[in-house]
Write an enzyme that holds these catalytic residues in place. Sequence first.
Site, PDB file in Angstrom:
ATOM      1  N   ALA A  38      -0.579  47.437  -7.999  1.00  0.00           N
ATOM      2  CA  ALA A  38       0.676  47.899  -8.613  1.00  0.00           C
ATOM      3  C   ALA A  38       0.614  47.745 -10.133  1.00  0.00           C
ATOM      4  CB  ALA A  38       1.860  47.123  -8.039  1.00  0.00           C
ATOM      5  N   ASP A  81      -4.504  50.207  -0.527  1.00  0.00           N
ATOM      6  CA  ASP A  81      -3.509  49.650  -1.459  1.00  0.00           C
ATOM      7  C   ASP A  81      -3.198  50.646  -2.574  1.00  0.00           C
ATOM      8  OD1 ASP A  81      -3.663  47.311   0.001  1.00  0.00           O
ATOM      9  OD2 ASP A  81      -3.738  46.016  -1.771  1.00  0.00           O
TER      10      ASP A  81
HETATM   11  O1  PMV Z   1      -4.686  43.555  -0.640  1.00  0.00           O
HETATM   12  P1  PMV Z   1      -4.295  42.974   0.683  1.00  0.00           P
HETATM   13  O2  PMV Z   1      -4.409  41.506   0.763  1.00  0.00           O
HETATM   14  O3  PMV Z   1      -3.022  43.572   1.231  1.00  0.00           O
HETATM   15  O4  PMV Z   1      -5.410  43.461   1.728  1.00  0.00           O
HETATM   16  C1  PMV Z   1      -5.775  44.770   1.854  1.00  0.00           C
HETATM   17  C2  PMV Z   1      -6.108  45.077   3.256  1.00  0.00           C
HETATM   18  C3  PMV Z   1      -7.509  44.800   3.739  1.00  0.00           C
HETATM   19  O5  PMV Z   1      -7.669  45.687   4.837  1.00  0.00           O
HETATM   20  C4  PMV Z   1      -7.650  43.384   4.204  1.00  0.00           C
HETATM   21  C5  PMV Z   1      -8.567  45.080   2.697  1.00  0.00           C
HETATM   22  C6  PMV Z   1      -8.706  46.533   2.318  1.00  0.00           C
HETATM   23  O6  PMV Z   1      -9.348  46.786   1.300  1.00  0.00           O
HETATM   24  O7  PMV Z   1      -8.193  47.402   3.033  1.00  0.00           O
END
Ligand code: PMV
Length: 319
Positions: free
Chosen positions: A110, A151
Amino acid sequence: MGPMKGHASAPGKIILCGEHAVVYGRPAIALPLSGIRAHASVTAGAAGLGIRFDAPDLRRRWLLSAAPNDPLSALALTTLRRLEAVEMPDIQITVTSDIPIASGLGSGAAIATAIVRALAAVFGRDLSAAEVSALVYESEQRYHGTPSGIDNTVIAYEQAIWFQRRSEPPHLIEPLSIAAPFTLLIGDTGVRSATRLPVGEVRRRWQNDPARYEALFDQVADVVHQARRALAEGDVAALGPLLIRNQNLLEQIGVSSPELERLVAAARRAGAAGAKLSGGGWGGVMIALVDPETITPVRTALLEAGATQVLETIVSASA
Ligand code: PMV
């Protein structure tokens, strides 16, 4: 070039289901948290100093020229290149964020998204969500090696998404159809956990026993497909058991923790229809599916079980 001013913000996010397996090509569902945001403001800086960062929430302040390899410095440089800036502007970038760091709420992505958009605003450019997402992905790679890309995608698009990584971009990104709204409580264990650590551990385990982990990831994928169907049909009742199954699989994958499990158990005892860790695991946050009757008892139970804070998000119906 216009006045050296620009501001942008970007939401936090949660993963509803599918984390970790998503790194290995399985689908996952992510939701933006529009009420919890990171902000970047660009203002004119001192002549000749180039870019100065001020991040009071991170208690950091630095000159890009003195720390060019810092991930946010590198992000600004790549973004300027993308914006075809001919010379280094003298600007200050102030970064603030309401999103708890290292807790699975997407704070890093973000902040990066807000910086990219604020720089684009300074140059009078409107980058597409896909362009912003690609720039932020590059930056995320500096933090945790093999991010799936979920993300940066959910944050740049700021809508509920179905995400499936392909070996080569473009990854599969689809807006999610949600027929009935539902409410999640987000309980923070207060344990900070850098995503790259559990992600690295899962990779080691997968390398040692690929068959076992591929089978677990397939079971997660099955949960995620069923969750998509439940959301599309407005069948909120079906969602709770799916979250519980996903938590069970995440425990077997090895990314849960005693603190997370204490909050998950407390939420379920207090009447949540389902609960699971969300994000990288080993710490960070968990989510609990609640309704108007259970929201208050679940919130109280989470706080009594040690949650350092409890946030609420209403996921509204969509296309
Ligand atoms: O950034 P976080 O802690 O929400 O983790 C992302 C999700 C994972 O699947 C664990 C890692 C990824 O890159 O997708």
